[in-house]
Design a protein around this motif. Structure first.
Motif, PDB file in Angstrom:
ATOM      1  N   UNK A 124     -34.116  -9.038  33.592  1.00 33.51           N
ATOM      2  CA  UNK A 124     -33.993  -8.553  34.343  1.00 33.51           C
ATOM      3  C   UNK A 124     -31.972  -8.298  35.218  1.00 33.51           C
ATOM      4  N   UNK A 125     -31.514  -8.953  34.448  1.00 30.43           N
ATOM      5  CA  UNK A 125     -30.141  -8.407  34.964  1.00 30.43           C
ATOM      6  C   UNK A 125     -28.755  -8.012  33.223  1.00 30.43           C
ATOM      7  N   UNK A 126     -29.915  -7.937  32.349  1.00 36.65           N
ATOM      8  CA  UNK A 126     -29.094  -7.516  30.757  1.00 36.65           C
ATOM      9  C   UNK A 126     -28.620  -6.169  30.873  1.00 36.65           C
ATOM     10  N   UNK A 127     -27.127  -5.833  30.995  1.00 39.21           N
ATOM     11  CA  UNK A 127     -26.323  -4.375  30.953  1.00 39.21           C
ATOM     12  C   UNK A 127     -25.425  -4.512  30.002  1.00 39.21           C
ATOM     13  N   UNK A 128     -25.928  -4.222  28.672  1.00 44.88           N
ATOM     14  CA  UNK A 128     -25.407  -3.498  27.761  1.00 44.88           C
ATOM     15  C   UNK A 128     -25.277  -2.199  26.899  1.00 44.88           C
ATOM     16  N   UNK A 129     -25.830  -1.198  27.796  1.00 48.08           N
ATOM     17  CA  UNK A 129     -25.673   0.183  27.572  1.00 48.08           C
ATOM     18  C   UNK A 129     -24.260   0.849  27.168  1.00 48.08           C
ATOM     19  N   UNK A 130     -23.099   0.691  27.940  1.00 53.77           N
ATOM     20  CA  UNK A 130     -22.258   1.113  28.107  1.00 53.77           C
ATOM     21  C   UNK A 130     -21.069   0.558  26.966  1.00 53.77           C
ATOM     22  N   UNK A 131     -21.948  -0.463  25.970  1.00 55.99           N
ATOM     23  CA  UNK A 131     -21.018  -1.236  25.396  1.00 55.99           C
ATOM     24  C   UNK A 131     -21.654  -1.012  23.282  1.00 55.99           C
ATOM     25  N   UNK A 132     -22.621   0.118  23.954  1.00 56.01           N
ATOM     26  CA  UNK A 132     -22.969   0.131  22.496  1.00 56.01           C
ATOM     27  C   UNK A 132     -23.003   0.891  21.446  1.00 56.01           C
ATOM     28  N   UNK A 137     -34.517   6.437  24.607  1.00 61.85           N
ATOM     29  CA  UNK A 137     -34.268   7.204  23.744  1.00 61.85           C
ATOM     30  C   UNK A 137     -32.641   7.559  24.813  1.00 61.85           C
ATOM     31  N   UNK A 138     -31.959   7.050  25.523  1.00 57.56           N
ATOM     32  CA  UNK A 138     -30.795   6.318  26.280  1.00 57.56           C
ATOM     33  C   UNK A 138     -30.325   5.404  24.997  1.00 57.56           C
ATOM     34  N   UNK A 139     -30.927   4.695  24.653  1.00 55.51           N
ATOM     35  CA  UNK A 139     -29.950   3.465  24.090  1.00 55.51           C
ATOM     36  C   UNK A 139     -30.102   4.015  22.731  1.00 55.51           C
ATOM     37  N   UNK A 140     -30.592   4.766  22.182  1.00 57.14           N
ATOM     38  CA  UNK A 140     -29.970   5.706  20.805  1.00 57.14           C
ATOM     39  C   UNK A 140     -29.449   6.888  21.084  1.00 57.14           C
ATOM     40  N   UNK A 141     -29.195   6.882  22.106  1.00 57.12           N
ATOM     41  CA  UNK A 141     -27.788   8.524  22.532  1.00 57.12           C
ATOM     42  C   UNK A 141     -26.777   7.851  22.285  1.00 57.12           C
TER      43      UNK A 141
END
Length: 260
Positions: free
Chosen positions: A190-198, A222-226
């Protein structure tokens, strides 16, 4: 029905954490991290294909399967557990594959221990919060959760009505799951937030979505891949969230792209 590995010896991976550790096949090592509330059995259909080309390593994550009595901590500790397994097996680096909650742990391993990961495969997972799962976790704890609702997200109505495989096996797993540990994992999702670190993850990464996944939706993946510097993106047509169980051959082929 996928058989339980209950006969296997439990190994101490870290103080207070004993679990099943399965190590099958020969070739480049891959570590497979399961989702919640599942265990090593959830990877068996994929492993059946992988073992012809890879060394497939699986273990029950904290709070799940043989390790159900072990509390589920934070993602950092779960990532450290993966490294502890690598150290036990004397492996300097591996291809880490994660599905759903296991995909989030895989991201954390790549962020916290980049030198131990040579490739990453993220299957039906998320890199940003999914707040709806906080309510699902509360329902598991207070006894109001409807396990059949999870099945309805993962299987078509005709699959559930027929009670065929793998729906019948997954239904049995859900009813047997430790609901408290399952809730702990859902709170984490529910709270996992790593997109900015990828963008820090430099290794080649397979990002695999399922067309009809309502949580790890293809648009989100697709956002993860980007966000990743070296990623390939694929959507498995007509698939749902449990792609490793429902479409194991296609998942295995994607993984084997790195290990022909």
């Amino acid at each position: 029905m996928i058989e339980s590995p209950e006969s296997h010896e439990l190994l101490e991976v870290a103080p207070g954490y004993r679990t099943v550790l399965l190590d099958d096949g020969d070739g480049p090592p891959v570590v497979l991290l399961h989702g919640t509330p599942f265990d090593v059995r959830a990877w068996q259909p994929v492993v059946n294909t992988l073992v012809d080309s890879c060394r497939a390593i699986r273990f029950d994550l904290r709070g799940h399967g043989a390790a159900a009595d072990t509390p589920v901590p934070d993602y950092g500790r779960l990532a450290d557990d993966v490294v502890a397994v690598l150290n036990r097996l004397d492996l300097p680096d591996v291809h880490v594959i994660g599905h759903s909650w296991g995909g989030q742990i895989a991201q954390q391993v790549a962020l916290d221990h980049p030198q131990r990961v040579n490739r990453l495969s993220l299957i039906c997972t998320r890199a940003s919060p999914f707040p709806a799962f906080a309510a699902a976790a509360r329902g598991l704890r207070d006894g109001t959760a409807d396990v059949e609702a999870s099945l309805a997200r993962w299987f078509a109505p005709d699959e559930l009505a027929a009670d065929a495989e793998p729906a019948a096996t997954v239904r049995a797993w859900l009813h047997a799951a430790d609901r408290s540990r399952w809730a702990d994992a859902l709170d984490m999702i529910a709270t996992f937030d790593a997109l900015a670190q990828l963008p820090r993850i430099a290794v080649p990464t397979d990002v695999v979505a399922a067309e009809h996944d309502g949580v790890a939706a293809p648009e989100h993946m697709d956002r993860i891949a980007d966000a990743l510097p070296d990623a390939s993106f694929r959507v498995i047509a007509s698939a749902r969230h449990l792609a490793p169980l429902q479409r194991p051959d296609e998942v295995a082929r994607t993984v084997l792209g790195a290990h022909p």
